[in-house]
Design a protein around this motif. Structure first.
Motif, short mmCIF file in Angstrom:
data_model
loop_
_atom_site.label_atom_id
_atom_site.label_comp_id
_atom_site.label_asym_id
_atom_site.label_seq_id
_atom_site.Cartn_x
_atom_site.Cartn_y
_atom_site.Cartn_z
N GLY A 107 23.26 19.76 -5.99
CA GLY A 107 25.08 20.15 -6.90
C GLY A 107 26.24 19.28 -6.36
N ARG A 108 25.28 18.47 -5.04
CA ARG A 108 26.15 17.99 -3.69
C ARG A 108 26.97 17.11 -5.33
NH1 ARG A 108 22.23 14.55 -0.40
NH2 ARG A 108 23.09 13.28 -2.18
N ASP A 109 29.12 17.19 -4.96
CA ASP A 109 29.54 16.00 -5.06
C ASP A 109 29.93 15.89 -6.25
OD1 ASP A 109 31.53 12.97 -4.38
OD2 ASP A 109 30.11 12.59 -5.14
N CYS A 110 29.18 17.29 -7.12
CA CYS A 110 29.68 17.60 -8.55
C CYS A 110 29.00 16.20 -9.98
CB CYS A 110 31.76 18.07 -8.55
SG CYS A 110 31.60 19.39 -7.86
N GLY A 111 28.15 15.72 -9.30
CA GLY A 111 27.53 15.05 -10.13
C GLY A 111 28.20 13.58 -10.40
N ARG A 112 28.79 13.20 -8.94
CA ARG A 112 29.10 12.09 -9.30
C ARG A 112 28.58 10.71 -7.77
NH1 ARG A 112 35.35 13.62 -7.22
NH2 ARG A 112 34.17 14.56 -6.05
N ALA A 159 37.02 20.79 -12.69
CA ALA A 159 35.42 21.36 -12.99
C ALA A 159 34.43 20.72 -12.34
CB ALA A 159 36.05 20.98 -14.58
N CYS A 160 33.76 21.47 -11.52
CA CYS A 160 32.45 20.81 -10.83
C CYS A 160 31.12 21.68 -11.46
CB CYS A 160 32.26 21.43 -9.52
SG CYS A 160 31.16 20.79 -8.84
N PRO A 161 30.63 20.62 -12.69
CA PRO A 161 29.29 20.39 -13.69
C PRO A 161 28.84 21.12 -12.85
CG PRO A 161 30.29 18.45 -13.52
CD PRO A 161 31.47 19.17 -13.02
N THR A 162 28.19 20.71 -11.85
CA THR A 162 26.62 20.91 -11.19
C THR A 162 26.60 22.12 -10.03
OG1 THR A 162 27.17 18.89 -9.33
CG2 THR A 162 26.25 18.78 -10.99
N ARG A 163 28.23 22.74 -9.96
CA ARG A 163 28.19 23.28 -9.16
C ARG A 163 27.46 24.93 -8.60
NH1 ARG A 163 33.74 26.31 -8.36
NH2 ARG A 163 33.40 26.75 -10.81
N PRO A 164 26.39 25.04 -7.50
CA PRO A 164 25.42 26.03 -7.93
C PRO A 164 25.79 27.53 -8.38
CG PRO A 164 25.13 24.97 -5.86
CD PRO A 164 26.43 24.13 -6.52
N SER A 165 25.13 28.39 -8.84
CA SER A 165 25.30 29.54 -7.99
C SER A 165 25.27 29.91 -6.41
CB SER A 165 24.87 30.48 -9.09
OG SER A 165 23.38 30.40 -9.25
N GLY A 166 25.69 30.76 -5.84
CA GLY A 166 25.23 31.24 -4.60
C GLY A 166 25.50 30.57 -3.64
N TRP A 167 26.73 29.65 -4.10
CA TRP A 167 26.71 28.34 -2.92
C TRP A 167 27.43 28.67 -1.60
CZ3 TRP A 167 31.30 27.64 -1.19
CH2 TRP A 167 32.35 28.06 -2.07
N PRO A 168 27.58 29.50 -1.82
CA PRO A 168 28.83 30.23 -0.02
C PRO A 168 26.81 30.73 0.71
CG PRO A 168 30.07 30.99 -1.82
CD PRO A 168 28.52 30.34 -3.15
N ALA A 169 26.60 30.70 0.17
CA ALA A 169 25.29 31.91 1.09
C ALA A 169 24.30 30.90 1.07
CB ALA A 169 24.11 33.11 -0.47
N MET A 170 24.28 30.07 0.52
CA MET A 170 23.45 28.21 1.11
C MET A 170 23.91 27.80 1.88
SD MET A 170 21.75 26.08 -2.61
CE MET A 170 23.23 27.16 -3.50
N LEU A 171 25.51 27.94 2.09
CA LEU A 171 26.33 26.97 3.38
C LEU A 171 25.86 28.27 4.83
CD1 LEU A 171 29.29 26.00 1.78
CD2 LEU A 171 27.63 24.79 2.76
N ARG A 172 26.52 29.39 3.95
CA ARG A 172 26.12 30.26 5.07
C ARG A 172 24.89 30.17 5.61
NH1 ARG A 172 28.85 35.51 5.74
NH2 ARG A 172 27.90 36.76 6.88
N PHE A 173 23.71 29.60 4.67
CA PHE A 173 22.44 30.61 5.50
C PHE A 173 22.19 29.32 6.77
CE2 PHE A 173 17.76 28.67 5.34
CZ PHE A 173 17.18 29.38 6.30
N ALA A 174 22.67 28.25 6.26
CA ALA A 174 22.74 26.91 6.91
C ALA A 174 23.26 26.79 8.34
CB ALA A 174 23.28 25.57 6.19
N SER A 175 24.44 27.53 7.56
CA SER A 175 25.05 27.25 9.18
C SER A 175 24.95 28.10 10.03
CB SER A 175 26.83 28.31 8.67
OG SER A 175 27.54 27.61 9.72
#
Length: 329
Positions: A107-112, A159-175
């Protein structure tokens, strides 16, 4: 805003020998070895677009350290480990510190402009991050993590139409996963003109900044360094209030050498932008230093005469260098 420097140099194989003279304890007064990131320079990659252009572009831009962008459409789960190993191996052979930008969250860049991402789900992203981590292990790299993701996904105003659910957890995992390799990870926090940001420290906490070395600001943007330092310190004070202390920050100065226009919000190939101060690690308080994360001369997208995002364009580089525009890409 996506750099697409996809041509990699062939790495020179280097074997690392671990020499041991027996255990060293505090009794003999020996100090632990200093982290090489504090003493050696940043890696200059001769495969970067400006270097390949030759001439003034090479001299003024190409011979400056720039981040290698690790993107899943170029380096998928089967290739990214070896690609990262190759790049960091070249840096090690040159006795320089590698700088990478990991840019692959769904979902990065919200579809742009930079939305062409093959990773669609959290499991796919985690599998890809694991392979990035295997390539980074033991390399003492600097890693900027997911430019724009946190401020875009956490914003209530846009609005970010491509924002994925659980995105904080994804970033947390990567960090957490990338930091465990020994890399200094800087979780991206947007820039000083990306308002409001009062709630951003809590989002940084949810995204795992406590596992990282700190935050990055101004990636692919143009805000003055003084503004970015004030912004970063505001966020660090917010983190301290949450019990997260000792975090550092870096600022992207690749294109912030000009004065923003009156509106100040033009972020796609602005005509007033100029290259900024060259990258350097300085370790002044919480400020780790300046990096060139965006590659000067690569387009942000189809505005102000630019081609597709990430493509090199001569006249965009001319603008940044204050040259007469060549009129071509």
């Amino acid at each position: 805003m996506l750099p697409r420097s996809l041509v990699r140099a062939c790495a020179t194989s280097a074997a690392l020998a671990l020499l041991s003279a027996g255990p060293v304890g505090a009794a003999d007064g020996a100090r632990p070895p200093q982290d090489p990131r504090r003493t050696q320079g940043l890696f200059v990659d001769a495969t970067m677009p400006a270097y390949q252009q030759g001439g003034a572009y090479q001299q003024r831009i190409g011979t400056v350290s720039q981040s290698f962008w690790v993107i899943p459409e170029a380096y998928g789960v089967d290739a990214v480990r070896s690609t990262v190993q190759e790049y960091t191996g070249n840096a090690s052979a040159a006795r320089r510190t590698p700088v990478l930008t990991v840019y692959g969250i769904p979902g990065r860049d919200c579809g742009r402009y930079s939305s062409g991402n093959p990773l669609r789900t959290a499991p796919e992203y985690r599998a890809w991050i694991r392979q990035v981590a295997r390539g980074l292990r033991g390399t003492k790299a600097l890693v900027v993590l997911e430019p724009d993701a946190l401020p875009l996904f956490s914003s209530d105003l846009a609005a970010c139409p491509t924002r994925p659910s659980g995105w904080p957890a994804m970033l947390r995992f990567a960090s957490r996963t990338l930091s465990r390799t020994g890399a200094w990870v800087y979780l991206d926090a947007g820039h000083s003109d990306w308002t409001p940001y009062e709630a951003r420290p809590r989002f940084l906490e949810a995204a795992g900044v406590q596992f990282a070395r700190g935050i990055s600001t101004n990636v692919s943007n143009f805000r003055p360094t003084a503004d970015e330092k004030a912004y970063a310190l505001t966020l660090l004070r917010g983190l301290k209030a949450l019990g997260i202390r000792g975090k550092k920050y870096v600022v992207d100065t690749s294109r912030n050498g000009g004065t923003p226009s009156a509106g100040g919000h033009d972020a796609i190939n602005p005509t007033w932008a100029r290259v900024g101060a060259r990258p350097r690690l300085v370790f002044e308080g919480a400020f780790d230093g300046r990096l060139w994360i965006k590659h000067p001369g690569e387009s942000d997208g189809y505005e102000n005469g630019g081609p597709a995002a990430g493509q090199w364009c001569d006249f965009l580089a001319d603008r940044l260098l204050g040259f007469p525009e060549s009129g071509t890409c």
